[in-house]
Design an enzyme around this catalytic site. Structure first.
Site, PDB file in Angstrom:
ATOM      1  N   GLY A  67      -3.638 -65.562 -38.785  1.00  0.00           N
ATOM      2  CA  GLY A  67      -2.373 -66.185 -39.170  1.00  0.00           C
ATOM      3  C   GLY A  67      -1.569 -66.670 -38.009  1.00  0.00           C
ATOM      4  O   GLY A  67      -0.622 -66.017 -37.581  1.00  0.00           O
ATOM      5  N   THR A  68      -1.913 -67.812 -37.491  1.00  0.00           N
ATOM      6  CA  THR A  68      -1.165 -68.347 -36.362  1.00  0.00           C
ATOM      7  C   THR A  68      -1.622 -69.774 -36.160  1.00  0.00           C
ATOM      8  O   THR A  68      -2.454 -70.282 -36.904  1.00  0.00           O
ATOM      9  CB  THR A  68      -1.451 -67.513 -35.102  1.00  0.00           C
TER      10      THR A  68
END
Lengths: 271, 307
Positions: A67-68
């Site tokens: 998640g980035t």
């Protein structure tokens, strides 16, 4: 020998035979893996079977998403590295100013995406190995070798649930270097990479604005734009853009700009 | 008001059409008989309104079990649509894939529904083609009965309500309907003017918006559109941004590719641009980059010489 058999002592069989997990008591962990290659596994639970049970549909499902958004690209004047700064735990934003770039040494940078714990630990371990290499060999480690060290570490724990997508960027004797290293053990050299779940948004922007001989300012702007647009559309990216420029004599940190301000600047004139 | 005998003639024409459509649908076992009950109401004396989808019987209806999909279907496409001062632009790639095979490199993903309404499709091609034909027919009926065209919002609502009985079955469809509204010929009701864009999906979701992109290539297109779209674009700029967005998506996404189709909808209707092969675009870009690198090199050499 007779005494050995009677006492029941079984010496370490070593390679070729079925390796056993041994509970070894040691005074400290500093020399772990120094003399012989060792892998540490948690006691009792077998990580890979535990994770398989977590990934099936019925029951608990733990989604390991990266998640980035991080991106890096090589151009004539070096390597640009741009990352966002949001650390999320499910739908909770744990930190809006997480540091996703590890400064291994003045001429090597590593980015982090995936599980924050895994990235931070393994890249610090990589930093230690790079330092040891320099002390032993009296010359800097090449980017290719550093990325290979990291990918071998990942391969050692393959299938055990590590989650890491990292880019190793640096400048060595061969020029600017950019490698993508994955928790599966993938190691790819390339001109441009973007990792994390916002990577597709970043790819669109950087692909369309990239050309080999951009000026330095244009390259900074492209990196900023890529992250800004990705954070605009991806829920798990946000915070600030941390922008680094890897030059021949080392890296410099260019800027740290808030994403919402950037997006307002770019979308001026939108309805 | 439609003359009763004319109404019956229309109905009989539709019956024939329906038989054909039922044949096509039989392979998937979809619940066609359920939906079409309302069409056969013979209360000609009542003024015709929008066909009601309400089911009349209390007994559980015949819904045949849907055929399970052979593999998980992703929406392997890139389609996009946006609104600006010059109307609506709809763009899509033209690759139809079947798991790893490119089944058709020249499929049509943008289907004009009527002269002012254009619809993009994503998901299973069969479902999309069928439902677009059904939608086109319903809109034409509406127009004949009520002497005005149905608004875009109404068309989107009609589509989403038609798909509702199939919610939970493995129907897979996303559509973006768009039109530039007509004005004038209404009978006093609120007239809808201006370009409109709706996103309809087989889950039943229906959203109005100004920029949408659907499919596996959509994230790549979104970032380009976000940065360059604003209301005041000229038509040429809008067309080039749409083409660039589809090109970038096809560059990175495996399930999108081949050609790009562009439709531009204005108050006068839709206009289709000539289909462009993206392979040409790729070579043109490479050529441009090569020229730029050469020029740069020449500049640097000249500077060295003058020094």
């Amino acid at each position: 020998m007779a005494l050995l058999d009677v006492s029941g002592f079984s010496s370490f069989s070593g390679f070729g035979k079925h390796r056993q997990a041994q509970l070894v008591d040691r005074p400290n962990h500093y020399s772990f893996g120094a003399k012989s290659q060792e892998f540490a596994v948690p006691v009792g639970v077998d990580p890979s079977t535990f994770l398989k049970s977590c990934n099936c549909e019925d029951g608990v499902s733990i989604d390991m998403n990266h998640g980035t958004t991080t991106l890096a690209f090589k151009f004539r004047h070096g390597v640009i590295v741009a990352v966002d700064s949001r650390a999320s735990a499910g739908s909770y934003i744990a930190s809006k100013e997480a540091n996703k770039v590890i400064e291994i040494n003045p001429y090597l940078l590593g980015t982090m995406s995936g599980s924050a714990a895994d990235c931070q630990y393994w890249e610090r371990l990589l930093a230690k190995e790079c330092r040891l290499y320099k002390l032993r060999n009296k010359q800097r480690i090449s980017v290719s070798a550093a990325s290979k060290l990291l990918s071998n570490m990942m391969l050692g724990y393959r299938g055990m649930g590590l989650s890491m997508g990292s880019m190793i960027c640096g400048w060595d004797k061969k020029g600017p270097g950019l490698y993508y290293v994955d928790d599966n053990g993938t190691r790819l050299s390339g001109r441009m990479f973007s990792t994390g779940c916002g990577n597709s948004y970043a790819y669109g922007v950087v692909d369309s604005g990239y050309n080999e001989d951009m000026t330095v300012e244009e390259a900074y702007e492209l990196g900023r734009r890529g992250i800004a647009h990705a954070t605009h559309r991806d829920a798990y990216s946000g915070g600030v853009v941390n922008l680094y420029h890897m030059k021949e004599d080392g890296w410099i940190k260019v800027c740290k700009e808030d994403v919402s301000e950037l997006i307002h600047r770019y979308r001026k004139g939108m309805f | 008001m439609l003359h009763p005998s004319l109404g019956k003639i229309l109905l009989s024409c539709l019956e024939r059409d329906l038989e054909r459509i039922q044949f096509l649908d039989g392979f998937r076992g979809a619940a066609v008989p359920v939906l079409w009950n309302f069409m056969y109401q013979s209360d000609d004396h009542l003024p015709y309104s929008l066909p009601s989808i309400s089911v009349q019987s209390a007994i559980p209806l015949y819904i045949s079990p849907s055929v399970p999909l052979p593999f998980p279907l992703g929406h392997g496409t890139t389609t996009l649509g946006f609104v600006f001062q010059g109307g609506v632009i709809a763009a899509a790639d033209s690759r139809s894939s079947c798991a790893g095979l490119v089944a058709c490199p020249e499929s049509q993903k943008i289907i004009p529904v009527h002269s002012h309404l254009v619809s993009t499709t994503s998901g299973t091609s069969a479902d999309c083609a069928l439902w677009k034909r059904i939608l086109a027919r319903e809109l034409r009926l509406y127009q004949l009965r009520n002497r005005r065209r149905l608004s875009t919002g109404g068309a989107a609502k009609l589509l989403s309500h038609m798909l509702h009985p199939f919610k939970g079955t493995e129907l897979s469809m996303d559509a973006g309907t768009q039109s530039k509204g007509t004005d004038g010929k209404k009978t006093g009701s609120v007239s809808e003017t201006g370009p409109r864009l709706y996103y309809v999906c087989s889950d039943g979701l229906r959203l109005q918006g100004e920029l949408f992109s659907v499919g596996s290539g959509s994230p790549y297109a979104y970032s380009i559109l976000d940065g360059n779209i604003h209301w005041g674009l000229s038509v040429d700029e809008a067309v080039s941004v749409a083409r660039e967005a589809v090109y970038r998506a096809t560059h990175r996404d495996a399930y999108s590719g081949n050609n790009v189709d562009l439709y531009h909808v204005t108050a006068k209707g839709w206009r289709r641009r000539k289909r462009e092969d993206l392979k040409e675009e790729y070579y043109r870009e490479k050529e441009r980059e090569r020229k730029r690198v050469e020029e740069r090199r020449r500049e640097i050499e000249n500077k060295k010489q003058t020094k």
